[in-house]
Design an enzyme around this catalytic site. Structure first.
Site, PDB file in Angstrom:
ATOM      1  N   LYS B 133       0.878  -1.102   0.020  1.00 15.72           N
ATOM      2  CA  LYS B 133       0.056  -0.024  -0.212  1.00 15.72           C
ATOM      3  C   LYS B 133       0.779   1.227   0.025  1.00 15.72           C
ATOM      4  CE  LYS B 133      -3.904  -2.287   2.134  1.00 15.72           C
ATOM      5  NZ  LYS B 133      -4.735  -2.480   3.338  1.00 15.72           N
ATOM      6  N   LYS B 165      -4.206 -15.879  -1.048  1.00 19.41           N
ATOM      7  CA  LYS B 165      -5.241 -15.243  -0.327  1.00 19.41           C
ATOM      8  C   LYS B 165      -6.484 -16.147  -0.630  1.00 19.41           C
ATOM      9  CE  LYS B 165      -3.385 -10.762   0.199  1.00 19.41           C
ATOM     10  NZ  LYS B 165      -3.844  -9.113   0.379  1.00 19.41           N
TER      11      LYS B 165
END
Lengths: 285, 285, 285, 285, 285, 285
Positions: B133, B165
């Site tokens: 991020k 994920k």
């Protein structure tokens, strides 16, 4: 919607290259034919900004990814609101997720900050402006976000306005000489000068600048400056600069200055909290 | 000093181009032969970072500008401390000021945040990591700043680690299948998997990943996870992820996890307040 | 299919610019409306690789060119097999031919070499890795080809793994100190160390690296190294390096090492022999 | 020394960026003040090529690195010969090693191959030429290496010579019409035509090309072609093309053709085996 | 239509970036859904050139803009003639107008000049060539325009032809030595030499160049040069160079030289006067 | 000297790449150690401009080339005057000659034209401005040259001023509405509006723009416009636009308008005639 910068595609390309590099080794786990559908929500209230950067991210990655926007740049959105739907090849959707959200969370943050300052002075005739204190390489994107938040842009860079400060005045000999020199050198460009006291303002107004920046003036001095301007040079704009916060901005605006420039709009960032939620569909036949 | 990224010169060049564009119309007011001497101070405590970006800014603009650094990347500096002295042709010094400070205030902000988190867990064996991020186009610079602040880098991008994920697990069929598929596809690359519960962790530990990310685990569950790992797969590292703040980070570290990843290090920015102060000298003969 | 690198479009663009330059003076002889249909065959057995580069070449040149692939990256193909059909405007097909085939003959060559080494050790638990001895500017493309050939990638560059060699050990003081320094500097990154003897290996295993590279070990020493590793640090991987050929690779794999790195995969190239055959059709009305 | 290509600095920059990326995590283990001295040797006989790429690599990385060349581009070097000495900051020397050697081992390989073919036809009046079968993005570097090896360059790209092949002849209607069309379209540019038989050659010679390429002619037909040319159009050059090897090249040259073009010079690469050996010195005070 | 240069898309992108920068603040006044229809006319007679640059401008800006061309590159057009129709989103049409017309007015100017010189020597066997005196960054575009005007291209740059001038002759020792050295260094490339007198021409013809440039010869000396060439080296081409104007060019062509090179074609520009006329339509529903 | 544009180094790099490409095959004839000394003269009177581009050309090619300037940007120079001396390695001097002179002849041409228009209105209070009718990719360089010639720059691009034309007025509903909309959208940016008649001017003056462009007004109407402006809105500037020539410009200036914009300054180019003369020296030992 304000005008989009020409650097948009280049900014997106650079962001994709730095994130993908030699290839997305995790997305490669997903079958190439797998499709996915999902949506991006905001987890907090914000002013949305950056839709064109998200669109460009997926256009560059894979034009088969389809986006459906539920809000536009400049719209106020609330926590849990869906910002856009997304549908397409799972690999491309996953690979682009972080780059797309990094732009959206950054630019929405800037627009949200701009809107907060703009709302704080609603009803006055004053306007909030940004500065050149920006994130390197992202200036035009941030300036676009400022406009989406309802504030205005101060100069884009060193090229589109003369802004005479203490050092330039010293070099030119006096405030008056500095303004005259600027007019001679750049006949059709706006000339702004920074002053640090009312006497300096008086001299400046006599030399005919377009704008005077009042550097760290007290509110009382700002009011005096407005009166002086109205009397001596009504066409000249006054800009308040220095240490203005959301708490103090309305008081500054009520002094009657035309502009307040706020470095915090673009040099600080509190990224908006966004989330992409996906549902895997059947394979593409 | 950690290793500098190869993109440094390109990042500086892009920043100079966006700021200078068609030319610095104000610096042109200063005589070409005028010289100047000055220094840059910080107005607040910080961890310094970005000296190489400042040096490169002036190297690209005018190699005749000389800098003398009084502190190095990673050094803690206090309010009013002089960071560097500067001396050279006045035009170049003025033209480069904003670009140089924009890098320094951003990268010092990141290093300062990293140091705050690192200090908060001092004495534990846990380490703070960053995330993906980041500010688009500035990732490698921000990751360098994270290292200067004493924290570590999580993966640089999608290319240097598999991070499995929920969606990848669904696509692969199970946690075990996903890890095996990743090993087969990328034999010599680290494989990390995100789990959302202790049963998922148990399955993951059996499949031999390098790292397991504990997504939004309670502190109690984190402690249980550490015990489970110690018993079943002592070589596997555990990473806590999700909503960790400066207030909560020490408690997380004390659960015994190996890493805590913190998006706030790079997605939020509170620029350090810096100032350049100049004295004009005599003209260059 | 492994993950494609982000540099793909840039690599194709650069290749087209260097080949076309001021314009294809020969294709200009063909009427602009002329269409053509053809196919590309391989004149020798190979592992196909580079289809996305061929597709991108024609996408950049003229999206009206249509390709129909008869094989995919990683497929074994035999002499005279058709790789793809092509159909479209004759000028664009001719102008792109050499660039498209240059990528395909190069990347298939790399994949073919990788497959040969991989096949040679079939049935062992060892894996072939590439190195950083690549063609400048083409590393990510070559590393993709290595994956298509069934081998794995060693580090992508200097940024994604610590690889401690003799000179770094000398600078750090000892093997142990070097590994500890690397862990401290880069907490979440794999650490590999090169050793030149069994005593060095013994010291290295005690310091907890992720991988140890056995530099120019005899086969007997490799076997001893595997035993030592199994006993002292079973989680550490062993990589054989140095002068491994197709003739010797199986014997190396049978020593029990985990990886064999082979510079020849990417530094030598024996381009696969390909040919485009065209039939001119009627003009486009 | 032949002329260096303008792309040199860009090729080096791209190679450094792909290798260094976010930073050399291993060189960071070496103290910033550490200095080193060393030399690069070749482990096998070769024709040296690429000195300017090595120099540029270190110039971009750190101008404090000093190189002393013991041989020049185009020189024949023997196994164990020292190619250059190197001295400077250890970090920069280590970081640049692989990029520098990757250029040198590649370009020396090309020059060595070119020299082998050139030597094979020594004493004839024929000349070896390269082709457009090159490594994407490296064409101008490879063509420079070909010149260093004593061979010549065929066209650089599609822009600097008309090369009429079967498909263009079909489009134009006949060999004669194709050559006339090319002359009209590109009045001051060389025109070459490919023929597949002696009757085609006869027609071509009548139309006045600059060069005729004899595609896969037998040696007997090449000799007949030379006689035909001498009789009908003595100013036209003849180029033999197709499947020429080091074993067959002299026989081809002795048929009297002017040029032999050899794709193998640039599409195949057998990297020269080089090694950098370093001694660490005292720290820089 | 001659072959388009590979730099076309890059030239258009650079022009759009320099014009649009941070965004078209005026087009933002027009509703995003507004559509427009219009046409571009020429206000004066010209040879049209640059259609692909206009098309690319709108392709990069917004593919929803549709163009319908009424004339092609190389066509003679008359005052008030419609060149193309345009239809699409009003913002994109307005934003691209100036960039599109800047290319078209420049390239048509070059083609028009080339046609004027070409027409002036109609019926002779001589041909007009351009030079390297071009606008920086626009050479391949200008050379394309020259071809559209019916003239030919002299060398594209320093790389595709040897052109020996006074200084090179001095360095080589003599005209003969310079030509022999050039042949040896660049076996398959055209060699041209500049001479300043008939004796120099005589020496040059004996050394076998491809072309001789007659620098500032009188018309009588050009005629003598042609006779000399016909007698001694009939395969060598002669090029007249220096101070040739539209008034004098026919007389030069009638001396029998093969080529006349004219710097004025590309170094001077008299932009063709173009105008875009729009009618606003209803909004896009 | 006005401010130099940031694109300077990029413009020079692009020009060198397009000229040198795969290498200067003629300069390679000169020994690498040969040195040369020379000077560049102008063959005609001009205003010099472009010295920094020449300096940058040789800085990029070979920093060993030394230049000594005898005149500065903006200086009037006469036929046969020496502009600069040059000394250094002969190959680099020769290779850079054409690129250096192409910049100098172009930018001096623009500065010379600007000076001619400026001189023609000497003594009036009016100023000459350029337009966006520039050579693609060279705008900032041309705008710099305009400033060197003593004229001013109109907007740099679409980003730094609102310029409302007929189509925008139609979209906004009226002149007044268009100006108000522009102020709201871009609070701190100059707003200019184009009018075609005195009644339109009257409406415009009432809405408070910064500048009004008088499009193709007769001289009588310009005078009336000035009176109207003085009476109703003395702070608003008037700009005359359309078909102004060197013959008519003084009459326009004498109407009392503030600015005259002249497309011919940058869209037409009559390159200044320059020449480099060299003397070869002894070899560098």
């Amino acid at each position: 919607m304000p005008a989009l910068p020409a650097e948009l595609a280049g900014q997106v390309g650079a962001a994709l290259r730095e994130d993908i590099g030699a290839g997305d080794v995790t997305a490669a786990l997903v079958p190439a034919t797998q499709r996915v559908r999902g949506r991006v929500i905001t987890r907090e209230a914000a002013v949305l900004c950056g839709t064109a950067w998200v669109t460009e991210t997926y256009r560059q990655l894979d034009p088969a990814v389809r986006l459906s926007w539920h809000a536009a740049d400049g719209d106020a959105v609330v926590a849990a609101q869906v910002l856009f739907g997304i549908e397409g090849p799972a690999r491309a959707v996953l690979t682009g997720e972080r780059t797309a959200l990094n732009f959206l969370q950054l630019l929405s943050a800037v627009a949200t900050a701009a809107r907060a300052f703009t709302d704080a002075i609603a009803g006055t005739s004053c306007q909030i402006l940004d500065t050149r204190k920006t994130l390197p390489g992202l200036r035009t994107a941030q300036k676009y976000a400022v406009r989406c938040g309802g504030a205005g842009n101060h100069r884009l860079g060193l090229f589109d306005r003369v802004l005479i400060k203490e050092n330039h005045i010293a070099a030119a000999g006096s405030i008056t000489q500095a303004i005259h020199a600027a007019r001679a050198l750049s006949p059709a460009i706006a000339v702004e000068i920074e002053v640090e006291s009312l006497p300096e303002l008086t001299e400046a107004l006599g030399a005919g600048p377009d704008i005077v920046m009042l550097d760290e003036f007290s509110h009382a001095d700002m009011r005096a400056a407005v009166l002086l301007r109205d009397e001596r040079a009504p066409g000249v704009k006054l800009e308040a600069s220095g240490s203005v916060t959301l708490a103090s901005v309305r008081a500054v605006a009520e002094t009657g200055v035309d502009y307040i420039s706020v470095g915090a709009l673009t040099k600080h960032v509190r990224a908006v909290d966004l989330s992409m939620r996906l549902e895997f569909g059947a394979h593409r036949s």
